[in-house]
Design a protein around this motif. Structure first.
Motif, PDB file in Angstrom:
ATOM      1  N   SER A 183       0.934  -1.246  -0.039  1.00  0.00           N
ATOM      2  CA  SER A 183      -0.177   0.059  -0.084  1.00  0.00           C
ATOM      3  C   SER A 183       1.052   1.113   0.067  1.00  0.00           C
ATOM      4  N   THR A 209      -4.835   3.593  -0.697  1.00  0.00           N
ATOM      5  CA  THR A 209      -5.662   3.483   0.526  1.00  0.00           C
ATOM      6  C   THR A 209      -6.874   4.308   0.630  1.00  0.00           C
ATOM      7  N   GLN A 214      -6.345   2.309   4.794  1.00  0.00           N
ATOM      8  CA  GLN A 214      -6.126   0.831   4.658  1.00  0.00           C
ATOM      9  C   GLN A 214      -6.075   0.427   2.935  1.00  0.00           C
ATOM     10  N   LEU A 215      -5.393  -0.465   2.794  1.00  0.00           N
ATOM     11  CA  LEU A 215      -5.151  -1.018   1.284  1.00  0.00           C
ATOM     12  C   LEU A 215      -6.506  -1.220   0.926  1.00  0.00           C
ATOM     13  N   ASP A 250      -4.550  -3.107   7.488  1.00  0.00           N
ATOM     14  CA  ASP A 250      -5.133  -3.451   6.386  1.00  0.00           C
ATOM     15  C   ASP A 250      -6.180  -4.778   6.561  1.00  0.00           C
TER      16      ASP A 250
END
Length: 472
Positions: A183, A209, A214-215, A250
């Protein structure tokens, strides 16, 4: 002192032990009154650098005098309760003594035959760590210098697993380029490892993200499909459990689903966050790490071992051995196989390896696992306390959801220079040592509560001072 001997006599050993005990006790008792960041007097440091080593030894007394008078004043007080700049906590209380014992024993933890007790201790530590994530009976791992080394070794294992002829052919021949995915919030060690291993920056995909840092699995899915269509070979995804800036985790479960579907190695960089599995409030978010092929974590963070102590966990130890075991023509390196012991030189890049496991094992034995569970939960509680202060304060903006213990704060309308000056002021006045950060392109400052000495009073002092400075 005998000028031809490298051994202290009985009187010298006794005196060294007395001076060491005096030093450690004095340092412990003076922590809160010490400056957090040292005055790095360039002239004094230059003299220390230029000073020649003596032809005749100065002895034990002079060494300890140097430590007290010439080293300590120019060291950062990592153990100060308001050292909150990085994901680096103070060492636990037994760590220094375990390090001293490891130095006395001086075990080389490569072949089990020359370090059998150390071998068993390292295996017991790794069994406990893999057990935290229920990685399965074939799992195991190895202690490393830190998260960067563990991540590089994990990616090496992923390459060897993808291309069994990697050892003979390398990455030099005309084959489809291997592609690694991570990411845009991932630690720099991921890109560094990929570069050092010959994958190349052009074959590392930094997936954007979401609003929680978060990815995005949808964009990861698309990138994999695009690379396959372009004739490239996706082989590894590096997810993060505890991004270094915001502490985000993630979505490991959905990423694991995708990796299984696409036949990709899943590595999770949990150097910062994985050991929060010890805390009740974050355990469920981290248990999906059991689905990873490999995990990085750092005992020198949340287990508070003295530097250095990283760890690589793998679901299948046979794959780690396949990447790192080499037959040797050196007869002095041969060893007898034993089902209960490992030659760690066949499970990582090092031959000479220090006895890192002792300080981890010693802490778990001395303080008990329950103490570490309580400490990790407390760090989370304190970080949320700071986040709540900031969210409610006029003139301050909380820049991230406080998922773990990273708290990023911005003074809206202030420049990057103003935020840098804020850090300097907090350091110089002795309030706290924080670090710089950038979130969503905005300059801010970051506190990371990974310090077992930090109290509610420390958090309140910092929060109140930030509020006061924002009002100026």
């Amino acid at each position: 002192m005998d000028g031809t001997s490298l051994i202290l006599n009985s009187a010298e050993r006794t005196r060294a032990a007395e001076l060491l005990a005096r030093f450690t006790d004095s340092y412990e008792n003076s922590l809160t009154s010490r400056p957090i960041a040292p005055d790095a007097d360039r002239e004094t440091l230059a003299k220390l650098l230029a000073e020649p080593f003596p032809e005749e030894g100065l002895g034990v007394e002079a060494f300890f005098a140097d430590v007290v008078d010439r080293l300590v004043p120019y060291t950062t007080t990592i153990a100060h309760p308001r050292f909150l700049a990085y994901v680096q906590g103070p060492p636990n209380g037994i760590g220094a003594y375990a390090e001293a014992i490891a130095a006395v024993l001086n075990q080389n933890c490569n072949l089990w035959q020359i370090s059998p007790a150390a071998n068993v201790i390292e295996r017991s530590v790794m069994d406990w760590l893999t057990g935290l994530f229920a990685m399965g009976p074939a799992s195991g791992g190895i202690l490393t210098s830190g998260g960067s080394g563990a991540t590089k070794d994990a990616i090496t294992t992923a390459i060897a697993n993808r291309r069994p002829d990697f050892r003979e052919r390398g990455l030099q021949e005309n084959r489809a380029p291997l592609v690694l995915y991570t990411s845009d919030e991932a630690h720099r060690s991921v890109v560094k490892a990929a570069t050092l291993l010959g994958i190349g920056l052009a074959n590392v995909r930094a997936i954007p993200t979401d609003a929680h840092f978060q990815l995005r699995v949808d964009l990861l899915t698309r990138a994999i499909a695009e690379d396959r269509a372009a004739g490239k070979e996706p082989f590894c995804v590096v997810a993060t459990a505890g991004t270094v800036t915001t502490g985000s985790i993630d979505p490991i479960g959905p990423i694991a689903d995708l990796c299984e579907k696409e036949n990709l190695w899943l590595h999770v960089d949990g150097a910062y966050g994985a050991l929060f599995v010890l805390a009740d409030s974050t355990r469920d978010a981290l248990l999906p790490l059991s689905r990873a092929d490999s995990v990085t974590l750092d005992p020198h963070k949340l287990l508070f071992a003295p530097l250095e102590a990283g760890a690589l966990l793998v679901k299948d130890m046979a794959k780690l051995r396949a990447a790192f075991a080499f037959s040797s023509s050196s007869s002095y390196l041969t060893a007898i196989d034993d089902a209960h012991l490992l030659d760690y030189m066949d499970h990582g890049p090092q031959l000479s390896r220090s006895f890192k496991a002792l300080k981890v094992w010693a802490a778990l034995r001395t303080f008990g696992v329950g103490t570490f569970r309580s400490v990790t939960e407390r760090c989370l509680t304190l970080a949320n306390r700071l986040g709540a202060h900031i969210a409610a304060a006029p003139g301050l903006e909380l820049m991230n959801p406080v998922t773990l213990t990273a708290v990023c704060v911005r003074m809206p309308g202030r420049t990057a220079e103003a935020h840098a000056e804020l850090l300097t002021r907090l350091h110089e006045e002795g309030t706290a040592m924080l670090g710089p950060a950038k979130v969503n392109g905005q300059p801010c400052v970051r506190a990371c509560v990974t310090n077992h000495r930090t109290t509610e009073a420390d958090i309140d002092l910092l929060a109140n001072r930030l509020t006061a400075l924002a009002a100026l």
